[in-house]
Design an enzyme around this catalytic site. Structure first.
Site, PDB file in Angstrom:
ATOM      1  N   SER A 103       0.815  -1.214   0.000  1.00 38.10           N
ATOM      2  CA  SER A 103       0.000   0.000   0.000  1.00 38.10           C
ATOM      3  C   SER A 103       0.850   1.266   0.000  1.00 38.10           C
ATOM      4  O   SER A 103       0.493   2.261  -0.639  1.00 38.10           O
ATOM      5  CB  SER A 103      -0.934   0.004   1.210  1.00 38.10           C
ATOM      6  OG  SER A 103      -1.809  -1.094   1.183  1.00 38.10           O
ATOM      7  N   HIS A 158       0.755   4.590   4.305  1.00 41.53           N
ATOM      8  CA  HIS A 158       0.048   5.218   3.187  1.00 41.53           C
ATOM      9  C   HIS A 158       0.483   6.669   3.017  1.00 41.53           C
ATOM     10  O   HIS A 158       0.811   7.123   1.908  1.00 41.53           O
ATOM     11  CB  HIS A 158      -1.466   5.185   3.441  1.00 41.53           C
ATOM     12  CG  HIS A 158      -2.050   3.818   3.425  1.00 41.53           C
ATOM     13  ND1 HIS A 158      -3.384   3.571   3.686  1.00 41.53           N
ATOM     14  CD2 HIS A 158      -1.492   2.605   3.157  1.00 41.53           C
ATOM     15  CE1 HIS A 158      -3.617   2.270   3.600  1.00 41.53           C
ATOM     16  NE2 HIS A 158      -2.491   1.670   3.284  1.00 41.53           N
TER      17      HIS A 158
END
Length: 359
Positions: A103, A158
């Site tokens: 991610s 992220h």
């Protein structure tokens, strides 16, 4: 697109091996990632928790990564993957306990392609407004699920992946007069992440930060390396003392024959968790061990004190009572010594002459 396809295949292989029940601990981020095993910062990104996690990340890796690799080539794309993976993994570990998944790389690619699209027509139209909204919405959704306890997500990874991806694009698209500023900003961020994941981690970590070095310490104990285990447990207790880590420090010290220090650690573990009988037994055994040494050296007063400490936790061990009696006799407390011998005889079920300490 060999780098993008290869990364995806590695993720599938590593995740599949993990899902089949094989040991994947050598791939996770832990303190060794910042010393002798730096590959952990990359391999942790290859592992995924479930099919949705894997599918989502692989889809966007291909959609966005293939564009970057088609324009920038395989070598520069590999550099982007390494940089966004390592920085996002390290940042997540610095503040929490680390995580898994691509991610951080995915968010890095989104930010990079979006910024590049504003300057380079080859990237234009790849990150559309709906796609940007999707990633922004997913980012906020993940924060909400983490805070609510529904699902733990690497939100720091992220965010850092996106910032690093954007900075790489700004360095690539800036004129030479300003490029050095973006380069300096990127270097400063990477330095801050490295410091946060190492020297500053005990001060800034908001999760169970000590669990990672404690886990590595336990592995060292299991393979018989007490010196290394002691160092990892010392690091673990910097995050806050917990009884298990303190106790295992005592185990390491005992194996190194530093018995006085081991007893101190066992007593501290017992103070932290007084209801756990295992820690009390450890105090008793360590006290008795030191008491036996004291008897052999003629330090009867120390031996009495140590055996009294041992008997406070374990009152049904005949050898403790026997040696306690020997020490009392050495101090001239003959009646007390005889009572101790009597208890030892009852516990043994046989007579003991009381003339020498039992091993």
């Amino acid at each position: 697109m060999p780098v993008t396809a290869g990364t995806g295949l590695l993720a599938i292989a590593a995740t599949g091996v993990w899902w089949l029940g094989h040991d994947a601990t050598p791939l996770f981020v832990d303190p060794r990632a910042f010393g002798t095993q730096p590959w952990r910062l990359l391999t942790s990104s290859l592992l995924h928790a479930d099919l949705l996690h894997l599918g989502f990340n692989l889809y966007w890796l291909w959609v966005l990564g293939s564009v970057v690799e088609g324009v920038w080539g395989s070598l520069r794309t590999l550099g982007v993957y390494v940089l966004t993976s390592a920085s996002s993994s390290a940042a997540e570990y610095a503040l929490f306990v680390g995580g898994v998944g691509l991610s951080g790389v995915g968010y890095g690619l989104v930010a990079l392609v979006w910024v590049m699209g504003r300057h380079d027509p080859r990237f234009r139209g790849v990150v559309t407004r709906p796609r940007l909204t999707l990633f922004a919405g997913w980012f906020l959704f993940c924060i909400a699920t983490t805070i609510s306890g529904v699902m733990a997500v690497g939100n720091v990874a992220h965010a850092v992946g996106a910032v690093v991806g954007a900075l790489v694009a700004l360095v690539a698209t800036s004129r030479w007069q300003t490029r050095w500023r973006w380069g300096a900003a990127t270097a400063a961020l990477l330095f801050a992440i490295a410091a946060g994941a190492t020297l500053l981690r005990p001060r800034i970590n908001m999760g169970a930060g000590g669990s990672a070095p404690a886990s590595v310490g336990y592995q060292a104990l299991e393979r018989g390396d007490a010196e290394e285990a002691l160092e990892w447990y010392r690091e673990a207790v910097e995050y806050g003392e917990d009884a298990r880590s303190v106790y295992n420090m005592g185990v390491a010290l005992q194996r190194l024959e530093r018995n006085d220090e081991a007893l101190e650690r066992y007593e501290r573990a017992h103070a932290l968790a007084p209801d756990d009988e295992a820690y009390g037994r450890a105090v008793a055994q360590a006290s008795a061990r030191l008491g036996y040494v004291a008897l052999g050296e003629g330090r009867d007063r120390d031996a009495v004190r140590l055996y009294e400490r041992a008997l406070h936790f374990v009152a049904d061990e005949s050898s403790y009572w026997h040696n306690y009696g020997v020490a009392l006799g050495g101090l001239g407390h003959y009646e007390d010594a005889e009572r101790a011998f009597e208890i030892a005889r009852r516990l043994q079920g046989a007579a003991a002459d009381g003339s020498s300490p039992a091993p």
